[in-house]
Write a protein that holds these residues in place. Structure first.
Motif, mmCIF file in Angstrom:
data_model
loop_
_atom_site.group_PDB
_atom_site.id
_atom_site.type_symbol
_atom_site.label_atom_id
_atom_site.label_comp_id
_atom_site.label_asym_id
_atom_site.label_seq_id
_atom_site.Cartn_x
_atom_site.Cartn_y
_atom_site.Cartn_z
ATOM 1 N N ALA A 154 -3.637 4.109 3.928
ATOM 2 C CA ALA A 154 -4.266 3.315 2.872
ATOM 3 C C ALA A 154 -4.411 1.863 3.305
ATOM 4 O O ALA A 154 -5.435 1.227 3.036
ATOM 5 N N THR A 193 -7.283 1.743 5.792
ATOM 6 C CA THR A 193 -8.581 1.845 5.122
ATOM 7 C C THR A 193 -8.990 0.510 4.524
ATOM 8 O O THR A 193 -10.156 0.085 4.640
ATOM 9 N N TYR A 210 0.841 -1.200 0.000
ATOM 10 C CA TYR A 210 0.000 0.000 0.000
ATOM 11 C C TYR A 210 0.876 1.250 0.000
ATOM 12 O O TYR A 210 2.016 1.228 0.482
#
Length: 292
Positions: free
Chosen positions: A161, A164, A156
Motif C-alpha cells: 500500500a 502504491t 499504511y
C-alpha cells in the motif's frame, strides 16, 4: 562539472566508514547517493558530511536500510522514519525525493536529476507464484529479507500500500518534469525493471527488489540515465537507448577484491554525466563492473 553516483555504502560497517574518509575532493562536481547509507541518523550524517565537503551538489534517495526501525535505536516507524531522514538531509543541503528536482547544466546536460522513492510491492516474482504465496515461495529457498522484521509501513496497512501511494505520487512529479522537454536522470534505490535484477546467490530475493509498475518509466518519462543500487551487483545496461547504472558498493566482503587491487572508494564512483554515448541499436550486453 561531472556527475557521479554511488550506492549502498552500508556505514554500519567500520571498514566502509573508514573507506569513505578517503573520498577525493570534487569541488565542481555532483554526487548521487543511491540509498542504503545505513540505519541511523549518525550514518546519514557521516555520509552527508563527507559528500557535501567534497562535492558541489549532493542528491540522496532512501534505501530499505534507512527505513529500518531498530528497537534499541529509534521508536520511529515507516513514514515517520523516512521524514526524519529527509530532515537530516536538508540540514546538510542534500536534495531528496521531497525537494524540487535539480536542473543539471554541467557536462552531459542539460538534464533534470529526479530522485525518487518507490519501495516495492513483491511483484518481481514468477507468473505462477501468487502474492499470497510469495513469501512461502521465497522461504523454500531460505530467503527472507530483514525488511519483514524492521521495515514498517506505518501509517499504511502494508508495504504494498505504501508502494502504491509512492508510485502514484512519483508519477505526477515525473510527468511534470518530463513536460519540460529536458532528459531526466532518474535515481531510485530499487531497480525500475525486473529484467535487471540478477542476484544468482539469492534469486528469490527479487520479491524485495522493486515493482512492475515502474517497468516503462525510462521511456515514458524521457530518461537519459536510470540509476539504482540495492542488488550489490554493479553493472551497466542499455535498454531502448537509456543507460541503466547499478552502482552499489555493498558490504566490505563484497568489494574486497577492489581493495586487494590497491583501489579505494574513489574507484567505485560511477560517472553518470557526461558518460558514454548510447549504442546505435539502443541496446547492449550487460557490462559487469568491478569498479569505475
Amino acid at each position: 562539472m561531472k556527475l557521479f553516483a554511488v550506492g549502498d555504502l552500508h556505514l554500519s560497517y567500520q571498514a566502509n566508514r573508514e573507506a569513505l574518509e578517503a573520498l577525493d575532493s570534487h569541488p565542481e562536481d555532483g554526487l548521487i547517493l543511491c540509498g542504503d547509507i545505513g540505519e541511523t541518523v549518525e550514518h546519514l550524517e557521516i555520509a552527508f558530511k563527507a559528500a557535501t565537503r567534497n562535492f558541489k551538489e549532493v542528491v540522496w534517495v532512501p534505501g530499505n536500510h534507512e527505513l529500518y526501525s531498530v528497537p534499541v535505536q529509534t521508536a520511529l516507524r515507516g513514514e515517520a522514519k523516512y521524514n526524519q531522514c529527509i530532515e537530516v538531509a536538508r540540514r546538510y543541503g542534500v536534495r531528496t525525493p521531497e525537494d524540487d528536482y535539480l536542473r543539471w547544466e554541467g557536462e552531459g546536460g542539460p538534464a533534470i536529476i529526479a530522485p525518487i522513492f518507490t519501495l516495492y510491492d513483491y511483484s518481481f516474482r514468477p507468473g505462477d507464484v501468487s502474492r499470497e504465496g510469495a513469501l512461502k515461495w521465497a522461504e523454500k529457498a531460505e530467503t527472507v529479507a530483514t525488511d519483514e522484521y524492521l521495515l514498517h509501513p506505518d501509517p499504511y496497512p502494508s508495504r504494498e500500500a505504501w508502494c502504491t501511494a509512492l508510485v502514484a505520487k512519483t508519477e505526477q512529479k515525473l510527468e511534470a518534469a518530463a513536460r519540460e522537454g529536458v532528459p531526466l536522470i532518474i535515481v531510485n534505490h530499487w531497480p525500475l525493471r525486473e529484467d535487471l535484477v540478477y542476484i544468482p546467490r539469492v534469486p528469490r530475493f527479487s520479491l524485495w527488489c522493486g515493482t512492475k509498475l515502474t517497468n516503462d518509466w525510462h521511456t515514458r518519462f524521457n530518461a537519459k540515465v536510470v540509476i539504482s543500487g540495492h542488488l550489490h551487483v554493479p553493472r551497466t545496461d542499455w535498454k531502448d537507448g537509456v543507460r541503466f547504472e547499478e552502482c552499489s558498493v555493498g558490504y566490505p566482503k563484497q568489494w574486497e577484491e577492489v581493495r586487494n587491487a590497491g583501489k579505494d572508494i574513489n574507484y567505485l564512483l560511477r560517472e553518470i554525466l557526461p558518460g558514454p554515448n548510447a549504442p546505435e541499436s539502443g541496446f547492449s550486453t550487460t557490462q559487469w563492473r568491478r569498479w569505475g
